[in-house]
Design an enzyme around this catalytic site. Structure first.
Site, PDB file in Angstrom:
ATOM      1  CB  CYS A  33      -0.927   0.041   1.203  1.00 15.26           C
ATOM      2  SG  CYS A  33      -1.910  -1.427   1.350  1.00 15.26           S
ATOM      3  CB  CYS A 102      -0.550   9.348   6.983  1.00 18.35           C
ATOM      4  SG  CYS A 102      -0.197   9.013   5.261  1.00 18.35           S
TER       5      CYS A 102
END
Lengths: 126, 395
Positions: A33, A102
């Site tokens: 990813c 994130c």
């Protein structure tokens, strides 16, 4: 597109590097990813006395890792568990919407490290 | 800080002579090219001159050039226009997995309207396999759309061979030459190209203008309606400053195409040799030789592309990446994945694309800066640490 604070933490990441004999390790993400974060903690009397990170990822991934280490240092485990991804993002003066994941990784890495520490503690008692 | 621009496949700086031409048009030649009086005639002359220059560069006739707003519009118009114009024959389209999104997304939209699209795979170098294309042609295939050179890797596709096959089989052939027009020799007759997309801003021209070559006799339907401009295929008042700017950019490109190509190749090879010498664990993405002379795409293992871009930007170096983190979709480059590149390596890719004005001194600066940047990101990477541990264990 990134705030000055994100860029500061990206350029000068705090607490970056490996830790010798950590008390807890949180590993999240996946290179497939494009984001992978590892967070290491030292704990004394339920207080996080030292924390380090290593990250493979974009600018936001590095900045959120760095920021979460700053936020948790010196905190008790219970205090640290209250740190959410939103706390991390806010401390960085916000993240672009597409990069919010994130901050989720940073929260998950922290929770993972604390969980790992608690599990080890239980196991060492047994 | 001095800036070094190495992203010419994204866009290019406007050539000063082009800027002068565009400004002159904006100030003086405001006429509508569709009007009869002097202002209109002057504007029309500028449009006609540009049309002639574009046509000449690809060996076409000037009435076969339609001005558009750029590469994306040209691709949309070509694919959709030919698909709609040949429904009597069939609804089957052949394209590839590495096309620009302007073609891919148009094809996907057509699939929803009942068209059938085959997306041909590529080899490890990002090149179409001609045999597979040949076998994929059916009696109801109406269009083949394959780009001339890929924007990410620079790999040049066997367009002449595809053109020959398309002609044999009686299928209309469109090629997106946005990255090659003005950089390598194109002749629509020799290469049997029926439609061809062009963009001005990849060629030191202005943004918002391009062209579509349509061979006389090609069956297609308009996708926009309005005025009579551009043979009713692309209605709308002409963007005279943009079109004149495109004409000027073509004139400049045509004047020293071969020389410029050789210069870019030297610059590219200097950077590649310098990187190979100074940075381990890298791989070249794209064909080693059959590749645009201005494009160099490299994966740096164990690191992610966006963080490399940000760090290089701190050194004044501007480049692109195929990493998911640089796109809004969070998907890594469809081109690198189609070539069999694993996602983690696609994430670590950087694309350097050169243009007029790049110097060897600039390249030497990049060769100095890049190992520091990659080294810093690798020092943070748990993937690199694991790799080093394994290496130590096996030693």
């Amino acid at each position: 597109m990134y705030s000055e604070k994100v860029m500061d933490h990206f350029r000068n990441p705090r607490n970056m590097g490996e830790m010798e004999n950590p008390d807890g390790v949180g590993k999240v993400g996946n290179p497939v990813c494009g984001d992978m974060m590892e967070l290491y903690i030292k704990v004394e009397n339920d207080v996080i006395t030292d924390v380090k990170f290593m990250t493979f990822g974009c600018g936001a991934a590095i900045a959120t890792s760095s920021m979460v280490t700053e936020l948790v240092k010196g905190k008790t485990l219970d205090e640290a568990l209250k740190i959410s991804n939103a706390t991390v993002a806010e401390a960085l003066d916000g993240l672009p919407p597409v990069k919010m994941h994130c901050s989720v990784l940073a929260e998950d890495a922290l929770k993972g490290a604390i969980e790992d520490y608690r599990k080890r503690k239980v196991e060492s008692k047994v | 800080m001095k800036r070094i621009y190495l992203d010419h496949n994204a866009t290019t700086p406007v050539h000063p002579e082009v800027a002068d031409q565009v400004c002159r048009c904006l100030r003086e030649d405001f006429g509508n090219a569709g009007t009869l009086y002097s202002y209109g005639r002057e504007a029309k002359k500028l449009v006609d001159d540009a049309r002639e220059k574009v046509a000449t560069l690809i060996g076409a006739r000037k009435e076969e050039i339609l001005f558009t707003s750029g590469g994306t519009e040209s691709d949309n118009m070509a694919v959709r226009g030919v698909a709609y114009g040949n429904i009597n024959k069939g609804r089957h389209i052949l394209t590839s997995t590495i096309e620009h999104h302007a073609v891919l997304e148009t094809c996907k939209a057509l699939e929803k309207e009942g068209f059938e699209v085959a997306y041909l795979p590529v080899d490890e170098y990002g090149t179409i396999k001609v045999d597979e294309l040949k076998n994929a042609i059916r009696s109801d295939t109406t269009l083949i759309s394959i780009m001339h050179a890929n924007n990410e890797t620079g790999s040049i596709q066997p367009v002449s061979e595809i053109g020959r096959i398309a002609k044999e089989k009686g299928v209309t052939f469109h090629t997106d030459t946005v990255q090659t027009f003005g950089k390598i020799v194109i002749n629509v007759d020799e290469m049997n190209i029926d439609l061809l997309s062009i963009s001005a801003h990849k060629l030191h021209g202005p943004k918002g203008v391009g062209a579509l070559y349509v061979r006389k006799g090609v069956k297609m339907k308009p996708v926009m309606f309005g005025g009579h401009q551009e043979r009713k295929m692309r209605p709308g008042t002409h963007n005279v400053p943009g079109i004149a700017g495109l004409g000027k950019a073509v004139e400049i490109a045509a004047s020293d195409m071969e020389e410029e190509g050789e210069k870019l190749l030297r610059v590219r090879e200097r950077l590649w040799e310098g990187i190979k010498k100074n940075i381990p664990h890298i791989r070249l993405n794209g064909h080693p030789t059959v590749r645009l002379s201005n494009t160099l795409n490299i994966s740096f293992e164990f690191v992610e592309g966006e963080s490399l871009i940000l760090s290089l930007d701190d050194h004044g170096i501007c480049v692109a990446s195929g990493s998911a983190c640089t796109s809004d979709s969070l998907e890594p480059s469809h081109v690198l994945l189609a070539m069999g590149c694993v996602p983690e390596v696609a994430h670590g890719s950087l694309r350097f694309s050169f243009g007029r004005g790049n110097t060897e001194e600039e390249i030497d600066f990049v060769i100095q800066a890049l190992p520091k940047v990659v080294g810093r990101m690798r020092s943070m990477s748990p993937l690199y640490r694991e790799f080093l541990k394994k290496q130590k264990e096996s030693a």
